[in-house]
Design an enzyme around this catalytic site. Structure first.
Site, PDB file in Angstrom:
ATOM      1  N   LYS A  54       0.842  -1.203   0.000  1.00 13.83           N
ATOM      2  CA  LYS A  54       0.000   0.000   0.000  1.00 13.83           C
ATOM      3  C   LYS A  54       0.875   1.251   0.000  1.00 13.83           C
ATOM      4  O   LYS A  54       1.476   1.600   1.014  1.00 13.83           O
ATOM      5  CB  LYS A  54      -0.919   0.046   1.228  1.00 13.83           C
ATOM      6  CG  LYS A  54      -1.994   1.125   1.063  1.00 13.83           C
ATOM      7  CD  LYS A  54      -2.560   1.640   2.345  1.00 13.83           C
ATOM      8  CE  LYS A  54      -1.715   2.650   3.041  1.00 13.83           C
ATOM      9  NZ  LYS A  54      -1.467   3.915   2.300  1.00 13.83           N
TER      10      LYS A  54
ATOM     11  N   GLY B 220       7.413   4.565   7.826  1.00 12.95           N
ATOM     12  CA  GLY B 220       6.648   5.798   7.996  1.00 12.95           C
ATOM     13  C   GLY B 220       7.005   6.453   9.311  1.00 12.95           C
ATOM     14  O   GLY B 220       8.081   6.200   9.874  1.00 12.95           O
ATOM     15  N   SER B 221       6.106   7.248   9.823  1.00 15.93           N
ATOM     16  CA  SER B 221       6.396   8.006  11.041  1.00 15.93           C
ATOM     17  C   SER B 221       6.326   7.098  12.273  1.00 15.93           C
ATOM     18  O   SER B 221       5.664   6.058  12.266  1.00 15.93           O
ATOM     19  CB  SER B 221       5.396   9.147  11.177  1.00 15.93           C
ATOM     20  OG  SER B 221       4.103   8.606  11.332  1.00 15.93           O
ATOM     21  N   THR B 222       6.980   7.547  13.336  1.00 13.22           N
ATOM     22  CA  THR B 222       6.984   6.763  14.574  1.00 13.22           C
ATOM     23  C   THR B 222       5.574   6.677  15.155  1.00 13.22           C
ATOM     24  O   THR B 222       5.166   5.635  15.682  1.00 13.22           O
ATOM     25  CB  THR B 222       7.974   7.397  15.571  1.00 13.22           C
ATOM     26  OG1 THR B 222       9.275   7.326  14.973  1.00 13.22           O
ATOM     27  CG2 THR B 222       7.991   6.672  16.902  1.00 13.22           C
TER      28      THR B 222
ATOM     29  N   GLY C  16       3.787   4.131  13.269  1.00 12.61           N
ATOM     30  CA  GLY C  16       4.423   2.853  13.592  1.00 12.61           C
ATOM     31  C   GLY C  16       3.881   2.261  14.883  1.00 12.61           C
ATOM     32  O   GLY C  16       3.619   1.054  14.976  1.00 12.61           O
TER      33      GLY C  16
ATOM     34  N   GLU D 117      10.260   0.659  10.103  1.00 11.42           N
ATOM     35  CA  GLU D 117      11.326   1.624   9.753  1.00 11.42           C
ATOM     36  C   GLU D 117      10.723   3.007   9.949  1.00 11.42           C
ATOM     37  O   GLU D 117       9.881   3.423   9.156  1.00 11.42           O
ATOM     38  CB  GLU D 117      11.740   1.433   8.284  1.00 11.42           C
ATOM     39  CG  GLU D 117      12.337   0.088   7.951  1.00 11.42           C
ATOM     40  CD  GLU D 117      13.733  -0.093   8.534  1.00 11.42           C
ATOM     41  OE1 GLU D 117      14.363   0.892   8.933  1.00 11.42           O
ATOM     42  OE2 GLU D 117      14.178  -1.253   8.578  1.00 11.42           O
TER      43      GLU D 117
ATOM     44  N   CYS E 290      14.218  10.174   6.016  1.00  9.32           N
ATOM     45  CA  CYS E 290      14.219   9.703   7.409  1.00  9.32           C
ATOM     46  C   CYS E 290      15.596   9.879   8.035  1.00  9.32           C
ATOM     47  O   CYS E 290      15.716  10.162   9.212  1.00  9.32           O
ATOM     48  CB  CYS E 290      13.796   8.247   7.464  1.00  9.32           C
ATOM     49  SG  CYS E 290      14.765   7.195   6.385  1.00  9.32           S
TER      50      CYS E 290
ATOM     51  N   GLU F 274      11.041  15.640  14.450  1.00  9.20           N
ATOM     52  CA  GLU F 274      11.379  15.458  13.038  1.00  9.20           C
ATOM     53  C   GLU F 274      10.612  16.501  12.213  1.00  9.20           C
ATOM     54  O   GLU F 274       9.387  16.445  12.128  1.00  9.20           O
ATOM     55  CB  GLU F 274      10.963  14.043  12.621  1.00  9.20           C
ATOM     56  CG  GLU F 274      11.445  13.656  11.264  1.00  9.20           C
ATOM     57  CD  GLU F 274      11.047  12.238  10.885  1.00  9.20           C
ATOM     58  OE1 GLU F 274       9.930  11.805  11.231  1.00  9.20           O
ATOM     59  OE2 GLU F 274      11.851  11.561  10.206  1.00  9.20           O
TER      60      GLU F 274
END
Ligand code: NAD
Length: 490
Positions: free
Chosen positions: A178, A231-233, A236, A253, A287, A384
């Site tokens: 996706k 993607g973002s934490t 995640g 990741e 990232c 970030e």
């Protein structure tokens, strides 16, 4: 709808381009111009069901029966097809993401090498055989984990997809990928190329759609055995929760706030231009962007002024111009977020040395920005930003540099610049991150494990270790004794 013309893209399920069950098609805009680029079908739950069923069928059928040497040949053939179509893919990616074509060309080259790397190393997939003791013997075999859900972000849609597809396919898994709904174009094209070179139907399925609905449904799907997410934490954490019932294998990741540490004994003619590249390539939307520049105090003022002079010189503009160094951000909405961080930095006492203004005109451009006088506790040093903004932070000595470098929740990458090789390796050991570069700015090559410590996630991409994340190990036990076992003494 004509599902796959240059302008209209369908989903890719079971080896063919199909419409979304709901019929939803969305306009995609070119971030650099704000003009329409293409229209893409968006998948929902029914499409995820179809894609997971196709992936399972492939695994139980032709793809599951494809031997390793044939999988290797197919991966090489896909690498060849990407190389043959590199111009089209680079232009599509550059226009869809707004990123400078010079960087995107390197990414397409990386995609080719990545497929070649996994085409080669899949020959290393092997179990072990050991005598355990007495008549007992055992051997282990490696099997693909199964159907993998792979979810990728918008910043490197082509490369992140390839990083995920290549080890999964090498291991013999089938995939439902996706992409972000804003950036589905290149991975849809790669799925078509894969079908053309002979990958069996259902081995690769691509279903663009929204994260909280389509993505979440895919992660929770009982037909999925493993989830691999980039993607973002924040997302995640949510994915980890969603993937727990029914329980699935998981790799994450995630984000970063990577330091670029410059000691006073570094070769500045090398360190400064490389440090500039390390934050501003991909307009800071990486990232592993080295978004915190840590500089030893005696050098700080000189470093910041030379760094800022280079930042000002960078060519920002049309992503398709080969001379462009910094393209557009992904959207004006994202640019607002980036600018919000710069404003927050100002409020907290950082000095904006260059950039930091919202430009007029079309496109989501944002000038390379340098924030000086930053303390590591400030928001701009902890969060970030994901844009072309660097926070320059002074440090006292080696111990202080390591303390500041580690004083964030992330741990993805670090770069160290020093004229003392022993110090370079000592600092590399002391830093809590998945990767460290010494006196060189680059980060990702096939063969070198790529991934995070701490809140940057777990699992590794790009390396031979990555294969293990797509394999199960099965132990088979047997006895060579002529006498049967009789544990109850019956
Ligand atoms: P994001 O987390 O918002 O979205 C990433 C993907 O997840 C998208 O496809 C999105 O649609 C999907 N998603 C969102 N919510 C979901 C949910 N609830 N369930 C399932 N899927 C969902 O991230 P982003 O803003 O698109 O990407 C930027 C982030 O990615 C940054 O934090 C960056 O550091 C990180 N990143 C990490 C790496 C790495 O290798 N560590 C590489 C590239 C990007």
């Amino acid at each position: 709808m004509a599902v796959s013309t240059g302008q209209e893209r369908g989903l890719f399920i079971g080896g063919e381009v199909v419409e979304a069950a709901s019929g939803e098609v969305r306009d995609l805009l070119e971030p650099a111009t704000g003009e329409p680029l293409a229209r893409a079908a968006m998948g929902g739950e029914a499409d995820v069901d179809r894609a997971v069923a196709a992936a399972r069928e492939a695994l139980d059928g032709p793809w599951g029966r494809t031997p390793p040497n044939e999988r290797s040949r197919l991966l090489h053939a896909l690498a060849d097809a990407i190389a043959a179509n590199r111009k089209e893919l680079a232009e599509l990616e550059s226009r869809n993401v707004g990123k400078a074509i010079s960087s995107v060309k390197a990414e397409v080259g990386g995609a080719v090498e990545n497929f070649r790397f996994f085409a080669s190393v899949l020959g290393s997939i092997a179990g072990r055989a050991n005598p355990v003791g007495g008549s007992l013997q055992t051997y282990s075999i490696k099997e693909p984990v199964g159907v993998c859900a792979q979810i990728v972000p918008w910043n490197y849609p082509l490369l992140m997809s390839v990083w995920k597809l290549s080890p999964a396919l090498a291991a013999g898994c089938s995939v439902v990928l996706k992409p972000d709904p804003q950036t589905p174009l290149t991975v849809l094209r790669i799925a078509e190329l894969a079908a053309e070179v002979g990958f069996p139907a259902g081995a690769i399925n691509v279903v663009p759609g929204d994260g909280p609905t389509t993505g979440s449904y895919l992660v929770r799907h009982p037909g999925v055995d493993k989830v691999a997410f980039t993607g973002s934490t924040r997302t995640g954490s949510e994915i980890m929760r969603l993937a727990s019932e029914p329980l699935k294998r998981l790799t994450l990741e995630l984000g970063g706030k990577s330091p670029n540490i410059v000691f006073a004994d570094a070769d500045l003619d090398d360190a400064i231009p490389s440090s500039v590249w390390s934050i501003y390539y991909a307009a800071g939307q990486s990232c592993e962007a080295r978004s915190r520049v840590l500089v030893e105090k005696p050098l700080y003022d000189e470093f910041v002024s030379r760094f800022a002079a280079y930042a000002k010189q960078l060519k920002v503009g049309d992503p398709l111009d080969p001379e462009t160094q910094v393209g557009s951000l992904i959207s004006t909405a994202h640019r607002e977020r980036v600018h919000g961080f710069v404003e927050k930095g100002r409020e907290e006492g950082a000095e904006v040395v260059v950039g930091g203004e919202l430009p007029d005109g079309k496109g989501a451009f944002y000038a390379p920005t340098v924030l000086a006088g930053v303390d590591n506790a400030m928001t701009v040093a902890q969060e970030e930003i994901f844009g072309p903004v660097v926070a320059a932070i002074p440090f006292e000595d080696e111990k202080d540099a390591v303390r500041i470098a580690n004083d964030v929740r992330y741990g993805l990458f670090a770069t160290v610049w020093t004229g003392d090789p022993a110090r370079g390796h000592r600092v590399a050991r002391a830093i809590k991150s998945g990767m460290v570069g010494i006196n060189m700015p680059f980060t990702a090559f096939p063969g070198i494990p790529f991934g995070g410590y701490k809140q940057s996630g777990f699992g590794r991409e790009l390396s031979i270790d990555t294969l293990e994340l797509y394999l199960e190990t099965k132990g088979v036990l047997f006895s060579v004794s002529p006498k049967p076992f009789n544990p109850f003494g019956l």
